[in-house]
Design an enzyme around this catalytic site. Sequence first.
Site, PDB file in Angstrom:
ATOM      1  N   ASN A  39       0.949  -0.906  -0.051  1.00 39.64           N
ATOM      2  CA  ASN A  39       0.059  -0.024   0.080  1.00 39.64           C
ATOM      3  C   ASN A  39       0.910   1.149  -0.011  1.00 39.64           C
ATOM      4  OD1 ASN A  39      -2.035   1.791   0.331  1.00 39.64           O
ATOM      5  ND2 ASN A  39      -2.363   1.408   2.382  1.00 39.64           N
ATOM      6  N   LYS A  41      -0.026   4.202  -0.521  1.00 39.38           N
ATOM      7  CA  LYS A  41      -0.580   5.363  -0.064  1.00 39.38           C
ATOM      8  C   LYS A  41      -0.381   6.753  -0.944  1.00 39.38           C
ATOM      9  CE  LYS A  41      -0.556   3.623   4.746  1.00 39.38           C
ATOM     10  NZ  LYS A  41      -0.284   3.821   6.231  1.00 39.38           N
ATOM     11  N   HIS A 126      -9.466   0.822   4.896  1.00 40.60           N
ATOM     12  CA  HIS A 126      -8.522   1.211   5.383  1.00 40.60           C
ATOM     13  C   HIS A 126      -8.764   2.335   6.581  1.00 40.60           C
ATOM     14  CE1 HIS A 126      -4.177   2.577   6.307  1.00 40.60           C
ATOM     15  NE2 HIS A 126      -3.911   1.543   5.497  1.00 40.60           N
ATOM     16  N   GLU A 128      -7.279   4.842   7.433  1.00 39.76           N
ATOM     17  CA  GLU A 128      -7.197   6.203   7.225  1.00 39.76           C
ATOM     18  C   GLU A 128      -8.379   6.707   6.367  1.00 39.76           C
ATOM     19  OE1 GLU A 128      -3.299   6.215   5.075  1.00 39.76           O
ATOM     20  OE2 GLU A 128      -2.168   5.628   7.094  1.00 39.76           O
ATOM     21  N   GLU A 196      -5.498  -4.766  10.709  1.00 42.90           N
ATOM     22  CA  GLU A 196      -4.507  -3.676  10.853  1.00 42.90           C
ATOM     23  C   GLU A 196      -4.781  -2.893  12.278  1.00 42.90           C
ATOM     24  OE1 GLU A 196      -2.362  -2.203   7.235  1.00 42.90           O
ATOM     25  OE2 GLU A 196      -4.329  -1.551   6.895  1.00 42.90           O
ATOM     26  N   GLY A 202       2.312   2.532  10.890  1.00 40.99           N
ATOM     27  CA  GLY A 202       3.215   3.899  10.795  1.00 40.99           C
ATOM     28  C   GLY A 202       3.754   4.267  12.137  1.00 40.99           C
ATOM     29  N   SER A 242       3.209  -1.677  10.709  1.00 41.86           N
ATOM     30  CA  SER A 242       4.611  -1.651  10.844  1.00 41.86           C
ATOM     31  C   SER A 242       5.202  -2.865  10.460  1.00 41.86           C
ATOM     32  CB  SER A 242       4.951  -1.025  12.290  1.00 41.86           C
ATOM     33  OG  SER A 242       4.543   0.359  12.783  1.00 41.86           O
TER      34      SER A 242
END
Length: 404
Positions: A39, A41, A126, A128, A196, A202, A242
């Site tokens: 991904n 992003k 996702h 985000e 996730e 991250g 991560s």
Amino acid sequence: HFGSRLEDIRPALRPALVWAPSISPFSQMAPRKPFVGGNWKSNGTVESAKTLCAALNSGSAAYRNKVEVVLCPIAPQIGLVSRLVRKSPIKAGAQNVSATAEGAFMGEISAAQLKDSGIQWTCIGHSERRTKFGEIDKVTAEKIEQCQKVGISVIFCIGELLEEREAGKTDEVNKRQLDAVYSQINDWKKVVIAYEPVWAIGTGKVATPEQAQEAHAAIRKMIQEAVSEEVANGVRILYGGSVTPENCKDLICKPDIDGFLVGGASLKPSFTDIITACVPVVPLKKPKFIKVGDIEPAARGVNLYAKVHKAATKVEGSDDLMEVSVGDDTGLVTLSVRGDKASVLEVGKTVRIQNGHVAMIKGFIRLSIDKWATVKPAEKEEEEIASVSEAKDISGVEYELTKN
């Protein structure tokens, strides 16, 4: 490392709603093929995409036909990436898709338009998109419905926030996000689940292999209760958060982790190391058996006969992870084994171990019996171990760990 509050939380599994599809998509289910998604992003340039794809192409022989790989670049680069990897087993997918069909929806790209452009995969759900763009469960369900209508495969992301983890709501959140989409899925072969934990995306924090396995097992159980055992056993569940070349090897060994959805690390040439770590370990047709005393740190594909020396004991903080001491006339070693495989480990009995691998726990050897390994009773008289030497316990020796 992260605080004990996270590691000590063991949320209880809650029952799921019951719903069943009319057609079983896994009627001839094969072993789950590992899957790795990259991904990107909102990162990258045309030049960086060319450099990265060249590195991925050069390493693709190691995982061709063994691991399914999908890259999700920014939308303007999907066509470019598709062309750059066309001779490799890698596919290019989208990071997002519209919840609507075609029409007066400025800025949206429909599932049918993805398919018309030759794109086979997209991400949905996702964190985000959920937290920064307000995509609620109803919207993720609408997006999956659109993809199912036209045959676009989906990486469906679920996962809890830090405060939800600390409140013991991991299963509750995952269940709610899954419940929203069950009724929209008719073809489970076109769905991959990506767990996730939002607190690990991250941040440099990563769930321990045990925490990740616990969550994945709970998710698989939810799908079993809501859909069917056949679908639950066949659907691939990825871990994301991560993931690096360093930590992926311990994660992929867990029985319910079928691959990864990788963010920042997928923008580096070393992403190929994560992919190759997912290649299933295939036992040799004529395996070479060794003695316990010959086991070395970092060894993979370990085959041996050993007598169970002490009864299995449960590892503290784990639901089904067991440790048991086995040995032969050269010494002892501690097996790390899940409950379902521990049932054959009776004290005094000789077992045949194939395809085990060494896991280093704080510098100490554990012979791990993971999803690619087998342990069963010895079948022939000549395989029986007569005596066990207690003079050398290789799991009791601390090894100095280095980067090499």
